[in-house]
Enzyme design. Structure first.
Site, mmCIF file in Angstrom:
data_model
loop_
_atom_site.group_PDB
_atom_site.id
_atom_site.type_symbol
_atom_site.label_atom_id
_atom_site.label_comp_id
_atom_site.label_asym_id
_atom_site.label_seq_id
_atom_site.Cartn_x
_atom_site.Cartn_y
_atom_site.Cartn_z
ATOM 1 N N LYS A 69 -38.183 -14.688 -9.834
ATOM 2 C CA LYS A 69 -36.852 -14.727 -10.929
ATOM 3 C C LYS A 69 -37.074 -15.992 -11.694
ATOM 4 C CE LYS A 69 -33.997 -10.394 -9.450
ATOM 5 N NZ LYS A 69 -33.455 -10.284 -7.793
ATOM 6 N N GLN A 113 -27.599 -11.419 -4.939
ATOM 7 C CA GLN A 113 -29.398 -11.414 -4.932
ATOM 8 C C GLN A 113 -28.665 -10.393 -3.101
ATOM 9 O OE1 GLN A 113 -32.174 -11.444 -5.596
ATOM 10 N NE2 GLN A 113 -32.624 -9.953 -4.397
ATOM 11 N N ASP A 138 -27.010 -8.105 -13.738
ATOM 12 C CA ASP A 138 -27.400 -6.680 -12.609
ATOM 13 C C ASP A 138 -26.921 -4.939 -13.645
ATOM 14 O OD1 ASP A 138 -29.164 -7.022 -11.367
ATOM 15 O OD2 ASP A 138 -27.516 -7.893 -9.240
#
Ligand code: NDP
Length: 303
Positions: A69, A113, A138
């Site tokens: 990322k 995460q 997200d």
């Protein structure tokens, strides 16, 4: 060329061609789009889109994802912060870090995460809900989930949105198509259902209690498999010519990943198919870049 073609000989000896939907081709296109939108933001506001990724503990797979990322951000010239917190981080410390990032104007997107270390798992919903919905890249915050379900503008979950963008870019018709989603998780199956519905597909969502699954999938023009079981979708479950999108990532040996679809057999029947590895997995980070840009656009337009 958006697609390559796979030539395979069916059992009847007929040459079939399944269009191979290669993730790298679509991911490159989606990143290019994100890069152009980021350029427009820089020109208009003099600001770089900024993404913060929090990783708690030392899960090696998560560390690889976080590095990828960061790399994607760097390639597009985004501002990127990786926040590594120890395995022993408390709920309060994690929430305080999210609060700090919510208030930081350099940061437009925040991602925690998952999975969290065991001790923090009971607080997972609380942690995800602590993220400002405008920075929730997200797309897991209930505000964004609710907005998606009611057809309002929102930050959409990266993997299902990536599948939709791939279907669009590959010119696979969704309007009026019979789409069958196998799996009903909050992160893949359910959002996939909403997004296909928003494209006017007739959607059936299947799960572990579904009866006569193969009969249902054989009606599908589009199958999305998000089950988490190696080679679960077999050739006899697929209508000739159907598009088969394999979201599954299953490690069957230390260096061997397979999807939820029996690729070698299904490619002889399908009209289009994604490989694993090299398919949907590559779209997720590209969509994260798109969401970071979308979050920046929304926040800057509000000022
Ligand atoms: P979950 O384990 O949360 O959900 C799996 C779903 O499959 C459940 O809804 C379950 O039903 C259903 N299921 C299980 N067995 C059957 C069965 N026999 N028949 C029909 N349905 C069944 O998984 P996720 O949605 O999180 O992930 C699915 C897969 O996608 C995994 O392999 C994961 O690694 C991968 N993944 C890939 C991503 C990417 O970037 N490419 C991102 C996210 C996930 P029930 O609800 O009844 O239990």
């Amino acid at each position: 060329m958006i697609e390559a073609f796979y030539k395979a000989k069916s059992k009847a000896g007929v040459i079939m061609s399944a269009k191979l939907l290669e993730g790298k081709v679509f991911a490159a296109k989606l990143r290019e789009e994100a890069g152009k939108r980021a350029e427009a933001i820089r020109a208009k506001y003099g600001v770089n889109p900024g993404l913060a990724v929090i990783i708690v503990g030392e899960n090696p797979a998560s560390q690889v994802y976080v590095r990828n990322k960061h790399k994607a951000c760097t390639e597009l010239g985004f501002y990127s912060e990786g926040i590594e917190m120890s395995e022993n981080t408390t709920r309060e410390e994690l929430l305080a870090e999210i609060d700090r990032l919510n208030k930081d104007e350099k940061i437009h997107g925040i991602l925690v995460q998952l999975p969290l270390p065991k001790a923090l798992q009971p607080y997972e919903s609380e942690v995800l809900e602590a993220i400002d919905p405008l920075k929730d890249v997200d797309g897991f915050h209930p505000v964004n989930v609710g907005r998606m379900a009611t057809g309002q503008q929102s930050l959409l979950p990266c993997t299902p949105h990536g599948c939709i963008r791939m279907l669009e870019l590959a010119d696979i018709p969704m309007d009026g198509a019979n789409a069958v989603v196998i799996g009903r998780s909050n992160i893949v199956g359910k959002p996939m259902m909403h997004l296909l519905l928003s494209r006017n597909a007739t959607v059936t969502i299947c799960h572990s209690h579904t009866k006569n699954l193969a009969e249902i999938t054989r009606q599908a023009d589009i199958i999305v498999a998000a089950v988490g079981k190696p080679k679960f979708v077999t050739a006899d479950m697929v209508k000739p010519g159907a598009a088969v999108i394999d979201v599954g990532i299953n490690r069957i040996a230390p260096k061997k990943l397979v999807g939820d679809v029996d690729f070698d057999a299904v490619k002889e029947v399908a009209g289009a198919i994604t490989p694993v590895p090299g398919g949907v997995g590559l779209l997720t980070i590209a969509m994260l870049m798109q969401n970071t840009v979308a979050a920046a656009e929304m926040q800057l337009a509000d000022k």
